[in-house]
Design a protein around this motif. Sequence first.
Motif, PDB file in Angstrom:
ATOM      1  N   LYS A 269      86.299  35.325  32.456  1.00 50.70           N
ATOM      2  CA  LYS A 269      87.668  35.162  32.945  1.00 50.70           C
ATOM      3  C   LYS A 269      88.319  33.908  32.361  1.00 50.70           C
ATOM      4  O   LYS A 269      87.752  32.816  32.447  1.00 50.70           O
ATOM      5  CB  LYS A 269      87.662  35.077  34.464  1.00 50.70           C
ATOM      6  N   PHE A 270      89.499  34.093  31.759  1.00 50.28           N
ATOM      7  CA  PHE A 270      90.281  32.972  31.242  1.00 50.28           C
ATOM      8  C   PHE A 270      91.587  32.875  32.032  1.00 50.28           C
ATOM      9  O   PHE A 270      92.171  33.904  32.361  1.00 50.28           O
ATOM     10  CB  PHE A 270      90.644  33.226  29.766  1.00 50.28           C
ATOM     11  N   PRO A 271      92.064  31.650  32.302  1.00 46.56           N
ATOM     12  CA  PRO A 271      93.367  31.548  32.967  1.00 46.56           C
ATOM     13  C   PRO A 271      94.465  31.860  31.956  1.00 46.56           C
ATOM     14  O   PRO A 271      94.530  31.236  30.902  1.00 46.56           O
ATOM     15  CB  PRO A 271      93.428  30.084  33.409  1.00 46.56           C
ATOM     16  N   LYS A 272      95.301  32.834  32.265  1.00 50.32           N
ATOM     17  CA  LYS A 272      96.387  33.189  31.356  1.00 50.32           C
ATOM     18  C   LYS A 272      97.526  32.197  31.492  1.00 50.32           C
ATOM     19  O   LYS A 272      98.342  32.036  30.613  1.00 50.32           O
ATOM     20  CB  LYS A 272      96.915  34.593  31.688  1.00 50.32           C
ATOM     21  N   LYS A 273      97.581  31.573  32.658  1.00 57.44           N
ATOM     22  CA  LYS A 273      98.725  30.700  32.928  1.00 57.44           C
ATOM     23  C   LYS A 273      98.220  29.298  33.209  1.00 57.44           C
ATOM     24  O   LYS A 273      97.229  29.110  33.919  1.00 57.44           O
ATOM     25  CB  LYS A 273      99.483  31.239  34.141  1.00 57.44           C
ATOM     26  N   MET A 274      98.924  28.331  32.623  1.00 57.97           N
ATOM     27  CA  MET A 274      98.522  26.955  32.814  1.00 57.97           C
ATOM     28  C   MET A 274      99.787  26.132  32.942  1.00 57.97           C
ATOM     29  O   MET A 274     100.759  26.348  32.210  1.00 57.97           O
ATOM     30  CB  MET A 274      97.742  26.540  31.575  1.00 57.97           C
ATOM     31  N   THR A 275      99.802  25.217  33.892  1.00 53.69           N
ATOM     32  CA  THR A 275     100.957  24.325  34.021  1.00 53.69           C
ATOM     33  C   THR A 275     100.444  22.906  33.900  1.00 53.69           C
ATOM     34  O   THR A 275      99.484  22.533  34.577  1.00 53.69           O
ATOM     35  CB  THR A 275     101.635  24.511  35.393  1.00 53.69           C
TER      36      THR A 275
ATOM     37  N   THR B 198      97.656  36.224  24.067  1.00 46.90           N
ATOM     38  CA  THR B 198      96.441  36.851  23.525  1.00 46.90           C
ATOM     39  C   THR B 198      95.244  35.926  23.669  1.00 46.90           C
ATOM     40  O   THR B 198      95.335  34.721  23.446  1.00 46.90           O
ATOM     41  CB  THR B 198      96.581  37.195  22.015  1.00 46.90           C
ATOM     42  N   ILE B 199      94.159  36.531  24.071  1.00 47.06           N
ATOM     43  CA  ILE B 199      92.895  35.818  24.169  1.00 47.06           C
ATOM     44  C   ILE B 199      91.856  36.698  23.495  1.00 47.06           C
ATOM     45  O   ILE B 199      91.706  37.878  23.848  1.00 47.06           O
ATOM     46  CB  ILE B 199      92.510  35.568  25.639  1.00 47.06           C
ATOM     47  N   LYS B 200      91.191  36.180  22.471  1.00 48.44           N
ATOM     48  CA  LYS B 200      90.187  36.984  21.752  1.00 48.44           C
ATOM     49  C   LYS B 200      88.845  36.281  21.820  1.00 48.44           C
ATOM     50  O   LYS B 200      88.763  35.075  21.602  1.00 48.44           O
ATOM     51  CB  LYS B 200      90.592  37.177  20.291  1.00 48.44           C
ATOM     52  N   VAL B 201      87.811  37.051  22.101  1.00 53.96           N
ATOM     53  CA  VAL B 201      86.472  36.480  22.205  1.00 53.96           C
ATOM     54  C   VAL B 201      85.570  37.107  21.156  1.00 53.96           C
ATOM     55  O   VAL B 201      85.552  38.337  21.020  1.00 53.96           O
ATOM     56  CB  VAL B 201      85.899  36.720  23.622  1.00 53.96           C
TER      57      VAL B 201
ATOM     58  N   ALA C 163      82.067  32.999  39.110  1.00 53.80           N
ATOM     59  CA  ALA C 163      83.406  33.564  39.258  1.00 53.80           C
ATOM     60  C   ALA C 163      84.019  33.890  37.916  1.00 53.80           C
ATOM     61  O   ALA C 163      84.750  34.874  37.770  1.00 53.80           O
ATOM     62  CB  ALA C 163      84.300  32.606  40.035  1.00 53.80           C
ATOM     63  N   ILE C 164      83.725  33.072  36.877  1.00 49.84           N
ATOM     64  CA  ILE C 164      84.344  33.376  35.583  1.00 49.84           C
ATOM     65  C   ILE C 164      83.466  34.282  34.725  1.00 49.84           C
ATOM     66  O   ILE C 164      83.771  34.525  33.568  1.00 49.84           O
ATOM     67  CB  ILE C 164      84.730  32.097  34.795  1.00 49.84           C
ATOM     68  N   GLY C 165      82.394  34.790  35.315  1.00 55.95           N
ATOM     69  CA  GLY C 165      81.656  35.806  34.569  1.00 55.95           C
ATOM     70  C   GLY C 165      80.148  35.657  34.621  1.00 55.95           C
ATOM     71  O   GLY C 165      79.425  36.569  34.251  1.00 55.95           O
ATOM     72  N   GLY C 166      79.674  34.487  35.031  1.00 53.98           N
ATOM     73  CA  GLY C 166      78.228  34.281  35.104  1.00 53.98           C
ATOM     74  C   GLY C 166      77.697  33.675  33.817  1.00 53.98           C
ATOM     75  O   GLY C 166      78.269  33.864  32.728  1.00 53.98           O
ATOM     76  N   ALA C 167      76.585  32.958  33.937  1.00 52.06           N
ATOM     77  CA  ALA C 167      76.036  32.201  32.809  1.00 52.06           C
ATOM     78  C   ALA C 167      75.750  33.094  31.600  1.00 52.06           C
ATOM     79  O   ALA C 167      76.030  32.717  30.462  1.00 52.06           O
ATOM     80  CB  ALA C 167      74.768  31.465  33.249  1.00 52.06           C
ATOM     81  N   ASP C 168      75.230  34.314  31.843  1.00 51.54           N
ATOM     82  CA  ASP C 168      74.891  35.185  30.722  1.00 51.54           C
ATOM     83  C   ASP C 168      76.122  35.538  29.898  1.00 51.54           C
ATOM     84  O   ASP C 168      76.100  35.485  28.661  1.00 51.54           O
ATOM     85  CB  ASP C 168      74.231  36.474  31.232  1.00 51.54           C
ATOM     86  N   ALA C 169      77.195  35.896  30.578  1.00 52.51           N
ATOM     87  CA  ALA C 169      78.421  36.263  29.875  1.00 52.51           C
ATOM     88  C   ALA C 169      78.981  35.048  29.132  1.00 52.51           C
ATOM     89  O   ALA C 169      79.472  35.168  28.000  1.00 52.51           O
ATOM     90  CB  ALA C 169      79.449  36.815  30.859  1.00 52.51           C
ATOM     91  N   LEU C 170      78.895  33.872  29.742  1.00 51.52           N
ATOM     92  CA  LEU C 170      79.450  32.676  29.110  1.00 51.52           C
ATOM     93  C   LEU C 170      78.635  32.293  27.875  1.00 51.52           C
ATOM     94  O   LEU C 170      79.188  31.932  26.839  1.00 51.52           O
ATOM     95  CB  LEU C 170      79.482  31.501  30.100  1.00 51.52           C
ATOM     96  N   ASN C 171      77.300  32.419  28.010  1.00 50.66           N
ATOM     97  CA  ASN C 171      76.444  32.055  26.883  1.00 50.66           C
ATOM     98  C   ASN C 171      76.615  33.011  25.714  1.00 50.66           C
ATOM     99  O   ASN C 171      76.307  32.678  24.570  1.00 50.66           O
ATOM    100  CB  ASN C 171      74.979  32.020  27.324  1.00 50.66           C
TER     101      ASN C 171
ATOM    102  N   TYR D 172      93.940  34.459  36.210  1.00 51.51           N
ATOM    103  CA  TYR D 172      92.702  34.632  35.449  1.00 51.51           C
ATOM    104  C   TYR D 172      92.574  36.081  34.982  1.00 51.51           C
ATOM    105  O   TYR D 172      92.806  37.014  35.744  1.00 51.51           O
ATOM    106  CB  TYR D 172      91.502  34.260  36.321  1.00 51.51           C
ATOM    107  N   THR D 173      92.239  36.248  33.697  1.00 57.07           N
ATOM    108  CA  THR D 173      92.140  37.583  33.123  1.00 57.07           C
ATOM    109  C   THR D 173      90.789  37.717  32.442  1.00 57.07           C
ATOM    110  O   THR D 173      90.324  36.784  31.801  1.00 57.07           O
ATOM    111  CB  THR D 173      93.218  37.768  32.031  1.00 57.07           C
TER     112      THR D 173
END
Lengths: 443, 685
Positions: B651-657, B671-674, B491-499, B644-645
């Motif tokens: 995908k990163f959560p933009k909002k956190m409580t 801002t989220i930079k990778v 859901a957050i992008g798959g192992a390849d994208a995360l690695n 999630y953006t």
Amino acid sequence: MKNRFLLLALSLFLAGVGAIEAQSNKISFEEYDLDNGLHVILHQDKSTPIVTVSVMYHVGSKNENPELTGFAHFFEHLMFEGTANIPRGEYSNYVERAGGTLNANTSTDRTYYYEIMPSNQLEMGLWLESERMLHAKVDEIGIKTQKQVVTEEMKQTVDSRPYGTLIEEITKRAFKEHPYQWRVLGAADHIFAAKDQDFVDFYNQFYVPNNAVLVIAGDIEYDNAKQMISKYFNEIPKGKKEIYRPNIVEKPLGGEVRDTIFDNVQLPLIAQAYRTPAIGTDDYYAVSMLNTLLSSGQSSRMYKSLVDEQQKALQAGSFAFPYEDPSLALTYALPNMGVDCGDLEAAIDAEVAKVRNELISEREFQKLRNQVENSFVQSNVKLANRAENLATNYTYFNNTDLINTELDKYLAVTREDIKRVANQYYTKDNRVVLYYLPKSQQN
Amino acid sequence: MKKSVLFLLALLVAFNINAQLDRSTPPKPGPAPKVNIGKAKSFELKNGLKVFVVENHKVPVVSYTLSLDLDPIVEGNKAGYASMAGDLMSTGTTNRTKAEIDEAVDFIGARLRTNSSGMYASSLKKHSGELLDLMTDVLYNPSFPTEELEKAQKQMLTGLQSQKDDPNAIASNIKSVLRYGKDHPYGEILTDETVEAITVDDLKAYYDTYFRPNVAYLVIVGDISVKEAKKQAKKYFAKWESKEVPTYKYDMPKAFEQPKVVVANKDGSTQSTISLSYNVDLKPGNPDAIKARVMNQVLGGGSFSARLFQNLREDKGFTYGAYSSLSSDELVGSFNAGANVRTSVTDSAFTEIIYEMDRMRTELVPVEDLTMVKNSLTGSFSRSLEDPATVARFALNIEKYNLPADYYETYLEKLNAVTPEDVKAMAEKYLKPNNALILAVGDVPNMKASLSKFAQDGQVEMYDFYGNVVKAMPLPADLTAEKVIAKYVNAIGGADALNAVNEYAMEGSMSVQGMPLKMKIYSRRPNHQCVETYMQDNLVSKQVFNGEAGKVVSPMGEQKIEGEMLENMKTESILFPETQYTELGYKLELLGADNVDGQDVVKMKIVNPSGKEQTVFYSRSTGLKVKEVSTTPQGTMASTYGEYTEVNGVKFPKKMTQVVGPQSFDIVFETIKVNEGVDANKFDI
């Protein structure tokens, strides 16, 4: 408007005195061919002021290209889209505005379109059917919409319905060569991948007068009906392409095929399908009587034994597929809760074995004949059924009068025939057995 | 040249022939045919049995229908016993066993069916004497054998089992319970317990109380004269003993004050069975009945041209068919609009249904549409007359519902008099989407949230097969903790994208006790992390871990991280540890289904290699992590994630409580930079 009310008032007055015409039980009809090859059957019945206008095209799923299945059924949708003279979506509106109703259905062997109209709207029905035979709208917009509708139909009638995949799971195992192996609805990806031109080609090949029979039944005058039919159908050109009729003889099954399907069902289901002869053959009638013996009524062999006495089954049934080429007879049962499928199957087998080994009694045989007679009489009560039976008998057998004589075919079956066909066709090597089990039992 | 002239000539000839037929205009109808409603003759026996006879000699068949005019009863904890009594009447008499009855019926190729409000028998005319012998044996002498009851119970229980997976059965139960209440006869549903509670005495009592000639009608239809029918009625039914039969009254169930939105689950479903339904007060013969029927026909009656069919099927392609019904009933009438639609358009389908209902209420139906519907109903009325049973039914309805004697004779006249204004008035009166039960049965996680817009309070409740509220949806049997994590990783992008992520930087803002704060987070593979907090651009605190050592800098000074906390940071600072939980030695446990802010979630226990425990909630529909709960020295800390953006395919959560004890912080990451470079000295100790 005023006239109409007067007429209505008059008709209501007459209603009280109008005696219902007694008719002989023989169904009378006239039939002939137009120059373009269209076969016409006319049947008069003036007891209700309605008329059925129907066309049976001799095309079903078995006429399809194995790579492009589901076309005959897809046309069942496309043929309502419109024609050169009928705007999109208006086809059914003409029927409804005229106070009629319409529908269509598709099988492995033929497609049937019909309207039931008030009898003063016969000409409307003829115009509509001739329009779609002459120049139905087979174009991009209609194809696109109906692709979606048909996909939902597949989900609703197959995917979401418990045991909805039963027939296709059986036929794909029972037939390796013959087109009966695929389902009438066809494969979703075939329909989706099909090009608009593929549909146009299919239309030009199969939806032609020389591949159709037109039946007009109900409150008609023969001469008047004939005139109107020539007016609308004479000018439709005969088809130019050769009509594809598969002549594929499926090899014997050559051994029992047995499989388990895990599906979204709560109760298991056992199905045994035996390869049996085509509709209309002498043995078909014998197999059909055999199925009456097995499962018609609560005193039938399977119901009495499996449901009532042994209480192994919640439900049990059997029937022969009425297909034009040799096909199947299906026996099925749903086990009661806690009953092992193997146990129930053995009990079914025991009932079939009894028919193979013992000649049925005279009394039970008489019961079968009485049951068949009753269902034969009931099958021709409604005008719409009579129209369809006339069309079917011509399409499959070129014998329209079978509507009056088919009962004799059943009554010609002997006790020995029933035993013989049980031995000949109801053998282990000649069947497909499927167990449907709840997914929760899958490991 | 010559050729083309010939061709032209040929065309002309062809044209002339064709000119006789102008295909572009539809043919005109001939003069309207007479519509004859056959007559039913009726007479009454001394015991109160009213008999109707309709002659029809077309085929040599006669049928006998006995129907009891009863008020529905409340069956309570024995729900199902009335229908069981009806079913079992034909399973044994004091003269015949079930097998004997079955054989006798089948032998003459006949049909004999019994139910809680009557029986039906039909056969070829030549067998009608034997048929009536059987029918009256069943009517007078049912024995309700114990073994037949037990058999029927077993079958009913098995049947119930299979219904649990049938979306229509699920919908029907939920509608019954919610719309009528469990104490109304229409609100009762069968359960294993009610079926098991039924006894032979219940069946006998039901039969003895309700099967009485003084509340019964016998309808004889077919190849028989009135004289013959009279003779048969007297011979077979005169000895039936009359007795007073109890009557019951019920209050009209309360309507919903606002839309009630409900879902029910069917595992693995690709379609939703949807319905919008509510009760209406519309009794048979009500002066509105014909006008209301026309109205419903325009909206969603069974025809191709009806608006629901045209909109949902022909225009949108959502479904194979969409229909509405408006039915009258002596107790409580009903409106229902529904379809089977693909899951992803569940909410859109309701939107379209409500849109069409509103349109009926606010716009006058074009005369042309109305005429079509009237013609279509006129046609179906005429066609129904083909069946002699229709004529019998008309006569029976007139008697049962006290309709005017000419109700059906003037039916077409009344139908033709309906105006567009009438239709609108009926729509205003009977179409009430705001008081409806909005129900979808299907793949709940993928459609529930989208339905909240139909409820004024945004609440979507889940019900089960028995019409009881379900707090959380049960998990599929084959779900495992590993599958939940795999779904999350995907859901957050798959192992390849995360690695492919080597480092990332996030900048967010929050407010603590009214003070705006900024937060910057830097992360680098394998497990470097730095979290900085700023107040008006001044660094106020910082926490760093460089893979081996860590420190905390705060206004109170600088402090090394040691011991258990350090061990913990070694794993907590790993980028996307979910892709390697097994290798790292995480322990996972599936705790079950739950609900977070109206969202269906899977609840998991995750223990990291240093033994620290967390409870994590993953969305059932998206697979994303929505909440984490852990225990800290400051108390229980709960973090919820949202919006999630996607950045560089991840995908990163933009909002956190975060909620810690009584305090709550909302952080929004602007801002989220990778992989854009992180200053190496950020991780300096």
